[in-house]
Design a protein around this motif. Structure first.
Motif, mmCIF file in Angstrom:
data_model
loop_
_atom_site.group_PDB
_atom_site.id
_atom_site.type_symbol
_atom_site.label_atom_id
_atom_site.label_comp_id
_atom_site.label_asym_id
_atom_site.label_seq_id
_atom_site.Cartn_x
_atom_site.Cartn_y
_atom_site.Cartn_z
ATOM 1 N N TRP A 222 0.820 -1.224 0.000
ATOM 2 C CA TRP A 222 0.000 0.000 0.000
ATOM 3 C C TRP A 222 0.848 1.265 0.000
ATOM 4 O O TRP A 222 0.565 2.198 -0.741
ATOM 5 N N LEU A 223 1.888 1.282 0.822
ATOM 6 C CA LEU A 223 2.714 2.493 0.901
ATOM 7 C C LEU A 223 3.366 2.816 -0.434
ATOM 8 O O LEU A 223 3.471 3.978 -0.821
ATOM 9 N N PHE A 224 3.816 1.771 -1.138
ATOM 10 C CA PHE A 224 4.604 2.006 -2.347
ATOM 11 C C PHE A 224 3.880 1.575 -3.617
ATOM 12 O O PHE A 224 4.460 1.606 -4.696
ATOM 13 N N ASP A 225 2.630 1.148 -3.488
ATOM 14 C CA ASP A 225 1.800 0.781 -4.629
ATOM 15 C C ASP A 225 2.487 -0.257 -5.522
ATOM 16 O O ASP A 225 2.675 -0.046 -6.722
ATOM 17 N N LEU A 226 2.874 -1.389 -4.934
ATOM 18 C CA LEU A 226 3.596 -2.438 -5.659
ATOM 19 C C LEU A 226 2.772 -3.718 -5.709
ATOM 20 O O LEU A 226 1.987 -3.994 -4.805
ATOM 21 N N ALA A 227 2.985 -4.530 -6.764
ATOM 22 C CA ALA A 227 2.347 -5.841 -6.846
ATOM 23 C C ALA A 227 3.052 -6.784 -5.862
ATOM 24 O O ALA A 227 4.229 -6.595 -5.557
ATOM 25 N N PRO A 228 2.343 -7.838 -5.393
ATOM 26 C CA PRO A 228 2.960 -8.775 -4.446
ATOM 27 C C PRO A 228 4.281 -9.352 -4.967
ATOM 28 O O PRO A 228 5.225 -9.540 -4.192
ATOM 29 N N LEU A 282 4.331 -16.230 7.009
ATOM 30 C CA LEU A 282 4.761 -15.369 5.911
ATOM 31 C C LEU A 282 4.029 -15.745 4.624
ATOM 32 O O LEU A 282 3.544 -14.877 3.890
ATOM 33 N N GLU A 283 3.908 -17.059 4.399
ATOM 34 C CA GLU A 283 3.194 -17.534 3.212
ATOM 35 C C GLU A 283 1.705 -17.170 3.298
ATOM 36 O O GLU A 283 1.087 -16.783 2.299
ATOM 37 N N LEU A 284 1.126 -17.278 4.494
ATOM 38 C CA LEU A 284 -0.289 -16.914 4.675
ATOM 39 C C LEU A 284 -0.514 -15.436 4.333
ATOM 40 O O LEU A 284 -1.532 -15.073 3.741
ATOM 41 N N ALA A 285 0.436 -14.588 4.692
ATOM 42 C CA ALA A 285 0.294 -13.152 4.408
ATOM 43 C C ALA A 285 0.364 -12.894 2.903
ATOM 44 O O ALA A 285 -0.431 -12.109 2.362
ATOM 45 N N TYR A 286 1.295 -13.551 2.214
ATOM 46 C CA TYR A 286 1.364 -13.412 0.754
ATOM 47 C C TYR A 286 0.061 -13.884 0.105
ATOM 48 O O TYR A 286 -0.462 -13.263 -0.813
ATOM 49 N N ALA A 287 -0.464 -15.014 0.613
ATOM 50 C CA ALA A 287 -1.710 -15.555 0.053
ATOM 51 C C ALA A 287 -2.852 -14.561 0.253
ATOM 52 O O ALA A 287 -3.658 -14.334 -0.658
ATOM 53 N N ALA A 288 -2.905 -13.928 1.425
ATOM 54 C CA ALA A 288 -3.968 -12.948 1.698
ATOM 55 C C ALA A 288 -3.817 -11.744 0.774
ATOM 56 O O ALA A 288 -4.802 -11.216 0.246
ATOM 57 N N GLY A 292 -6.598 -10.582 -1.977
ATOM 58 C CA GLY A 292 -7.163 -9.225 -1.964
ATOM 59 C C GLY A 292 -8.459 -9.124 -1.176
ATOM 60 O O GLY A 292 -8.715 -9.921 -0.274
ATOM 61 N N ARG A 293 -9.264 -8.095 -1.514
ATOM 62 C CA ARG A 293 -10.512 -7.813 -0.796
ATOM 63 C C ARG A 293 -10.278 -7.831 0.717
ATOM 64 O O ARG A 293 -9.355 -7.226 1.207
ATOM 65 N N SER A 294 -11.136 -8.550 1.457
ATOM 66 C CA SER A 294 -10.982 -8.500 2.918
ATOM 67 C C SER A 294 -9.973 -9.521 3.444
ATOM 68 O O SER A 294 -9.786 -9.625 4.660
ATOM 69 N N ALA A 295 -9.302 -10.276 2.566
ATOM 70 C CA ALA A 295 -8.412 -11.343 3.054
ATOM 71 C C ALA A 295 -7.345 -10.819 4.035
ATOM 72 O O ALA A 295 -7.138 -11.421 5.091
ATOM 73 N N PRO A 296 -6.659 -9.702 3.740
ATOM 74 C CA PRO A 296 -5.681 -9.207 4.716
ATOM 75 C C PRO A 296 -6.319 -8.774 6.042
ATOM 76 O O PRO A 296 -5.699 -8.911 7.106
ATOM 77 N N ILE A 324 -4.804 -19.077 12.102
ATOM 78 C CA ILE A 324 -4.943 -18.070 11.046
ATOM 79 C C ILE A 324 -5.333 -18.741 9.726
ATOM 80 O O ILE A 324 -6.275 -18.315 9.049
ATOM 81 N N GLY A 325 -4.627 -19.826 9.397
ATOM 82 C CA GLY A 325 -4.909 -20.534 8.140
ATOM 83 C C GLY A 325 -6.334 -21.046 8.098
ATOM 84 O O GLY A 325 -7.035 -20.901 7.087
ATOM 85 N N GLU A 326 -6.786 -21.629 9.215
ATOM 86 C CA GLU A 326 -8.141 -22.195 9.235
ATOM 87 C C GLU A 326 -9.198 -21.085 9.188
ATOM 88 O O GLU A 326 -10.250 -21.255 8.581
ATOM 89 N N THR A 327 -8.921 -19.952 9.825
ATOM 90 C CA THR A 327 -9.866 -18.824 9.757
ATOM 91 C C THR A 327 -10.001 -18.350 8.307
ATOM 92 O O THR A 327 -11.109 -18.114 7.817
ATOM 93 N N MET A 328 -8.864 -18.246 7.625
ATOM 94 C CA MET A 328 -8.871 -17.797 6.230
ATOM 95 C C MET A 328 -9.624 -18.792 5.341
ATOM 96 O O MET A 328 -10.319 -18.405 4.411
ATOM 97 N N ASP A 329 -9.456 -20.105 5.628
ATOM 98 C CA ASP A 329 -10.144 -21.125 4.831
ATOM 99 C C ASP A 329 -11.652 -21.072 5.058
ATOM 100 O O ASP A 329 -12.442 -21.326 4.161
ATOM 101 N N GLU A 330 -12.020 -20.763 6.288
ATOM 102 C CA GLU A 330 -13.434 -20.835 6.662
ATOM 103 C C GLU A 330 -14.256 -19.655 6.144
ATOM 104 O O GLU A 330 -15.423 -19.809 5.817
ATOM 105 N N LEU A 331 -13.647 -18.474 6.089
ATOM 106 C CA LEU A 331 -14.431 -17.274 5.792
ATOM 107 C C LEU A 331 -14.281 -16.809 4.344
ATOM 108 O O LEU A 331 -13.169 -16.738 3.829
#
Ligand code: NDP
Ligand code: MG
Length: 362
Positions: A222-228, A282-288, A292-296, A324-331
């Motif tokens: 967000w700060l630097f407007d870069l792709a993952p 770290l991988e979970l954060a990249y995946a989020a 996109g959208r509300s994943a982060p 964290i992983g299971e929450t992301m999978d569930e929602l």
């Protein structure tokens, strides 16, 4: 500069006040805030004499009000008072030093009011990056990264060249060399003993799981407007290179400084790839970030619940990534264009993560 320090009783707050005290000619303290640490905040008011003091986590208390008044500060109560002081006409700059999602509303209020915002509270950008950046464009607020890696990137920027990617360095935390079998038995005390810095407990655990670096990748997006793909993480245990920027012409600009003045000289710099199997956060954060959208937002909320449970002894260290992983999978993910949508996603993820913590404990 007339400064409000949000989270004045924390690690960032204390460092900020230390700098302010050395440059009394350049800074005036407009407000200091804490959540519930009334006595520590009062002590800080006696030393620094801000116009306002805020205790966001307690209701009105006349006796406390009198004691702060004797120290020369007007005391305000409750979370809305945070928004009130940052948006005040006489406040020109805000150190956003509250930890976690609790810092989002006041950070956003400062951005909306067009202030100079010194951003330590990375969770605000992780939860609501597009909202905060859009508000900054609309109001003309200046966002200055305090996080050392982002500050380094900021200092490496060359206006004349195009960026290929940025590289955020990570110390690897206290468990960089701990075997995977031993990680599950790690205690909060071990996790909070960072090899290179003393920080608040939440960010210390984030550093130990490497979620801190994951949050920083999202912050950088967000700060630097870069792709993952244009944001890379390398392990650099000496923490001397704070970050690097690689340009399209192949050159790299890095920012270096000693993390601790007691380290006499730069003797050895090493870099290695992060071990994603050992540090799944770290991988979970990249995946989020890619989702996109509300994943982060979901990621951040689940992390806060899991870290809190770990610190309270209700969840094992390796359970943090699992929850964290299971929450992301569930929602499912949803839109986060408005603050209400961000807060709703945050609330859902907290409830889901809390239930998962209970289930793991059972
Ligand atoms: P600390 O835990 O040391 O301090 C947190 C501060 O926030 C305290 O002043 C606390 O008040 C206040 N606070 C806690 N909960 C709430 C709440 N619900 N509402 C309002 N205020 C609250 O945290 P750090 O200083 O370590 O971290 C602050 C932020 O800076 C985090 O986002 C972190 O990621 C970021 N950061 C920190 C670095 C560091 O070196 N520490 C480095 C880079 C980034 P009280 O004392 O009353 O609880
Ligand atoms: Mg950092």
């Amino acid at each position: 500069m007339s400064l409000a320090v949000l989270g004045a009783t924390g690690s960032i707050g204390r460092s900020t006040l230390d700098v302010v005290a050395r440059h009394a000619d350049r800074f005036k303290l407009f407000a200091l805030t804490a959540h519930r640490s009334a006595e520590r905040l009062l002590e800080l008011c006696r030393a620094h004499h801000p116009h306002y003091a805020v205790l966001s986590g307690i209701g009105a208390d006349a006796a406390l009000e009198r004691r702060f008044a004797e120290a020369g500060s007007e005391l305000l109560f409750g979370a809305p008072a945070l928004d009130q002081v940052v948006a005040h006409d006489r406040c020109t700059a805000v150190m956003a030093g509250i930890v976690g999602a609790a810092g989002l509303a006041s950070t956003l209020a400062a951005v909306r009011a067009g202030k100079r915002v010194l951003l330590a509270n990375k969770e605000a950008l992780v939860m609501a990056g597009s909202l905060v950046m859009q508000a900054a464009r609309d109001s003309g607020a200046l966002l200055l990264p305090v996080d050392s890696e982002h500050n380094a990137v900021f200092q490496c920027f060359s206006e004349k060249k195009s960026i290929r990617k940025i590289v955020l360095t990570a110390s690897g935390g206290p468990f960089r060399q701990t075997s995977p079998e031993k990680l599950s038995g790690v205690t909060p005390e071990q996790a909070c003993a960072h090899p290179n810095w003393v920080m608040g407990r939440k960010i210390s655990v984030d550093s130990a799981t490497m979620m801190n670096k994951g949050l920083e990748v999202i912050e950088a997006r967000w700060l630097f407007d870069l792709a993952p793909e244009a944001i890379e993480v390398v392990i650099h245990p000496q923490s001397i290179v704070h970050s690097m920027v690689e340009y399209l012409d192949g050159s790299v600009i890095a920012q270096l400084s000693n993390p601790d003045m007691r380290v006499p000289a730069i003797k050895n710099l090493s870099f290695e790839e992060p071990d994603l199997a050992r540090f799944p956060c770290l991988e979970l954060a990249y995946a989020a970030l890619r989702a996109g959208r509300s994943a982060p937002t979901l990621l951040n909320a689940a992390n806060e619940i899991a870290v809190e449970a770990f610190l309270a002894g209700r969840l094992g260290f390796t359970g943090i990534a699992r929850v964290i992983g299971e929450t992301m999978d569930e929602l499912p993910t949803g839109p986060v264009g408005a603050l209400a949508e961000v807060l709703a996603a945050d609330g859902k993820a907290r409830a889901t993560a809390a239930a998962l913590v209970m289930a793991q404990a059972a």
